[in-house]
Design a protein around this motif. Sequence first.
Motif, PDB file in Angstrom:
ATOM      1  N   LYS A 162       0.800  -1.230   0.000  1.00  0.00           N
ATOM      2  CA  LYS A 162       0.000   0.000   0.000  1.00  0.00           C
ATOM      3  C   LYS A 162       0.828   1.273   0.000  1.00  0.00           C
ATOM      4  O   LYS A 162       0.288   2.366   0.165  1.00  0.00           O
ATOM      5  N   ARG A 163       2.131   1.172  -0.176  1.00  0.00           N
ATOM      6  CA  ARG A 163       2.978   2.362  -0.119  1.00  0.00           C
ATOM      7  C   ARG A 163       3.919   2.420  -1.310  1.00  0.00           C
ATOM      8  O   ARG A 163       4.463   1.409  -1.734  1.00  0.00           O
ATOM      9  N   TRP A 164       4.132   3.638  -1.804  1.00  0.00           N
ATOM     10  CA  TRP A 164       5.143   3.842  -2.835  1.00  0.00           C
ATOM     11  C   TRP A 164       6.530   3.869  -2.207  1.00  0.00           C
ATOM     12  O   TRP A 164       7.512   3.480  -2.854  1.00  0.00           O
ATOM     13  N   GLY A 165       6.589   4.339  -0.969  1.00  0.00           N
ATOM     14  CA  GLY A 165       7.874   4.409  -0.291  1.00  0.00           C
ATOM     15  C   GLY A 165       7.694   4.643   1.190  1.00  0.00           C
ATOM     16  O   GLY A 165       6.579   4.897   1.668  1.00  0.00           O
ATOM     17  N   SER A 166       8.795   4.543   1.928  1.00  0.00           N
ATOM     18  CA  SER A 166       8.762   4.818   3.366  1.00  0.00           C
ATOM     19  C   SER A 166      10.171   5.170   3.820  1.00  0.00           C
ATOM     20  O   SER A 166      11.153   4.935   3.100  1.00  0.00           O
ATOM     21  N   CYS A 167      10.246   5.733   5.019  1.00  0.00           N
ATOM     22  CA  CYS A 167      11.537   6.103   5.603  1.00  0.00           C
ATOM     23  C   CYS A 167      11.561   5.612   7.039  1.00  0.00           C
ATOM     24  O   CYS A 167      10.654   5.909   7.820  1.00  0.00           O
ATOM     25  N   THR A 168      12.574   4.847   7.389  1.00  0.00           N
ATOM     26  CA  THR A 168      12.650   4.274   8.728  1.00  0.00           C
ATOM     27  C   THR A 168      13.176   5.296   9.730  1.00  0.00           C
ATOM     28  O   THR A 168      13.650   6.381   9.358  1.00  0.00           O
ATOM     29  N   ALA A 169      13.132   4.923  11.000  1.00  0.00           N
ATOM     30  CA  ALA A 169      13.657   5.792  12.057  1.00  0.00           C
ATOM     31  C   ALA A 169      15.156   6.005  11.901  1.00  0.00           C
ATOM     32  O   ALA A 169      15.713   6.993  12.388  1.00  0.00           O
ATOM     33  N   GLN A 170      15.814   5.070  11.211  1.00  0.00           N
ATOM     34  CA  GLN A 170      17.270   5.168  10.984  1.00  0.00           C
ATOM     35  C   GLN A 170      17.597   5.857   9.661  1.00  0.00           C
ATOM     36  O   GLN A 170      18.726   5.798   9.181  1.00  0.00           O
ATOM     37  N   PRO A 183       5.540   8.322 -13.938  1.00  0.00           N
ATOM     38  CA  PRO A 183       6.424   9.202 -14.713  1.00  0.00           C
ATOM     39  C   PRO A 183       7.492   9.777 -13.793  1.00  0.00           C
ATOM     40  O   PRO A 183       7.324   9.821 -12.571  1.00  0.00           O
ATOM     41  N   PHE A 184       8.587  10.234 -14.379  1.00  0.00           N
ATOM     42  CA  PHE A 184       9.701  10.719 -13.571  1.00  0.00           C
ATOM     43  C   PHE A 184       9.307  11.897 -12.684  1.00  0.00           C
ATOM     44  O   PHE A 184       9.850  12.066 -11.583  1.00  0.00           O
ATOM     45  N   THR A 185       8.354  12.708 -13.118  1.00  0.00           N
ATOM     46  CA  THR A 185       7.902  13.831 -12.279  1.00  0.00           C
ATOM     47  C   THR A 185       7.366  13.326 -10.950  1.00  0.00           C
ATOM     48  O   THR A 185       7.671  13.891  -9.884  1.00  0.00           O
ATOM     49  N   LEU A 186       6.571  12.253 -10.984  1.00  0.00           N
ATOM     50  CA  LEU A 186       6.008  11.696  -9.756  1.00  0.00           C
ATOM     51  C   LEU A 186       7.025  10.843  -9.000  1.00  0.00           C
ATOM     52  O   LEU A 186       6.987  10.784  -7.769  1.00  0.00           O
ATOM     53  N   ILE A 187       7.929  10.201  -9.724  1.00  0.00           N
ATOM     54  CA  ILE A 187       9.004   9.462  -9.044  1.00  0.00           C
ATOM     55  C   ILE A 187       9.818  10.419  -8.192  1.00  0.00           C
ATOM     56  O   ILE A 187      10.102  10.160  -7.021  1.00  0.00           O
ATOM     57  N   ASP A 188      10.190  11.558  -8.777  1.00  0.00           N
ATOM     58  CA  ASP A 188      10.979  12.540  -8.020  1.00  0.00           C
ATOM     59  C   ASP A 188      10.196  13.059  -6.819  1.00  0.00           C
ATOM     60  O   ASP A 188      10.779  13.308  -5.747  1.00  0.00           O
ATOM     61  N   ARG A 224      -1.903  13.515  -7.582  1.00  0.00           N
ATOM     62  CA  ARG A 224      -1.680  12.667  -8.757  1.00  0.00           C
ATOM     63  C   ARG A 224      -1.169  11.291  -8.349  1.00  0.00           C
ATOM     64  O   ARG A 224      -1.584  10.269  -8.908  1.00  0.00           O
ATOM     65  N   VAL A 225      -0.279  11.249  -7.379  1.00  0.00           N
ATOM     66  CA  VAL A 225       0.245   9.958  -6.902  1.00  0.00           C
ATOM     67  C   VAL A 225      -0.871   9.145  -6.259  1.00  0.00           C
ATOM     68  O   VAL A 225      -1.008   7.942  -6.514  1.00  0.00           O
ATOM     69  N   LYS A 226      -1.673   9.788  -5.429  1.00  0.00           N
ATOM     70  CA  LYS A 226      -2.743   9.068  -4.723  1.00  0.00           C
ATOM     71  C   LYS A 226      -3.828   8.598  -5.682  1.00  0.00           C
ATOM     72  O   LYS A 226      -4.533   7.622  -5.377  1.00  0.00           O
ATOM     73  N   ASP A 227      -3.971   9.263  -6.815  1.00  0.00           N
ATOM     74  CA  ASP A 227      -4.999   8.858  -7.788  1.00  0.00           C
ATOM     75  C   ASP A 227      -4.593   7.630  -8.592  1.00  0.00           C
ATOM     76  O   ASP A 227      -5.425   7.036  -9.296  1.00  0.00           O
TER      77      ASP A 227
END
Length: 230
Positions: A162-170, A183-188, A224-227
């Motif tokens: 359910k996620r495109w990405g995440s960031c851990t506590a570390q 598209p690269f615009t949304l990747i960035d 746009r990402v959520k859509d």
Amino acid sequence: MHHVQYGPHRISYTIQERPELAAHYLSVAQHEGVVLKGPRLSAAEADSLVLKKARWILDKLALVRAPRPEDVVTGSRISYLGRSYYTQVVFVPGLPKAQVTFNHSSFRIQVAPEGDVQAAIAQALAAFFRAKARAKLAPRLRQCAAQTGLTYAALKIRQMPKRWGSCTAQDVIMLNPEVMKLPFTLIDYVLVHELCHTRVKSHNKEFWAELARHCPDWKELDKRVKDIRL
């Protein structure tokens, strides 16, 4: 392979001798086709049994050959870097592992007709997107980090439902290989979003303010990402 003619239809079938069976049975499966199972019998007897069930066989063949909406077949479209590409599926008997090639205008998937074809295709596509993610996202993340002045500990590519990405506590940034469909615009945008989490972990006002510093149009990009269905 045996064949019978039923009106305009040519029905192909195979015979599996099963002497332990008391009677003959017909089965219809997507990749096995029509199979007649039972004790030994003559070719004429086999043809007669198949012809008696010809209408049922044709109905079953139409059913099992109809692709499900989620199936990848010739003519399917696969998303990659914001575009949708035509896909050709080629059956190669005995191929040990499905193979995916992309020539910048279409996908070509080679797969054995034996076994679970869709599972094999799914595994091959997952491997394709993982490889592309490893090759393309690492340098792009380094570039985004240099532009924003935000730092991270490491990058990992991991499938997430359910996620495109995440960031851990570390400060380890994890990216879903499915990101490669954007598209690269949304990747960035996804990369900068996760980089901002190295400074602010939660989605509070401070986080959105940090994100706005690097992506003034973050609201439009976020929508746009959520859509896009993951």
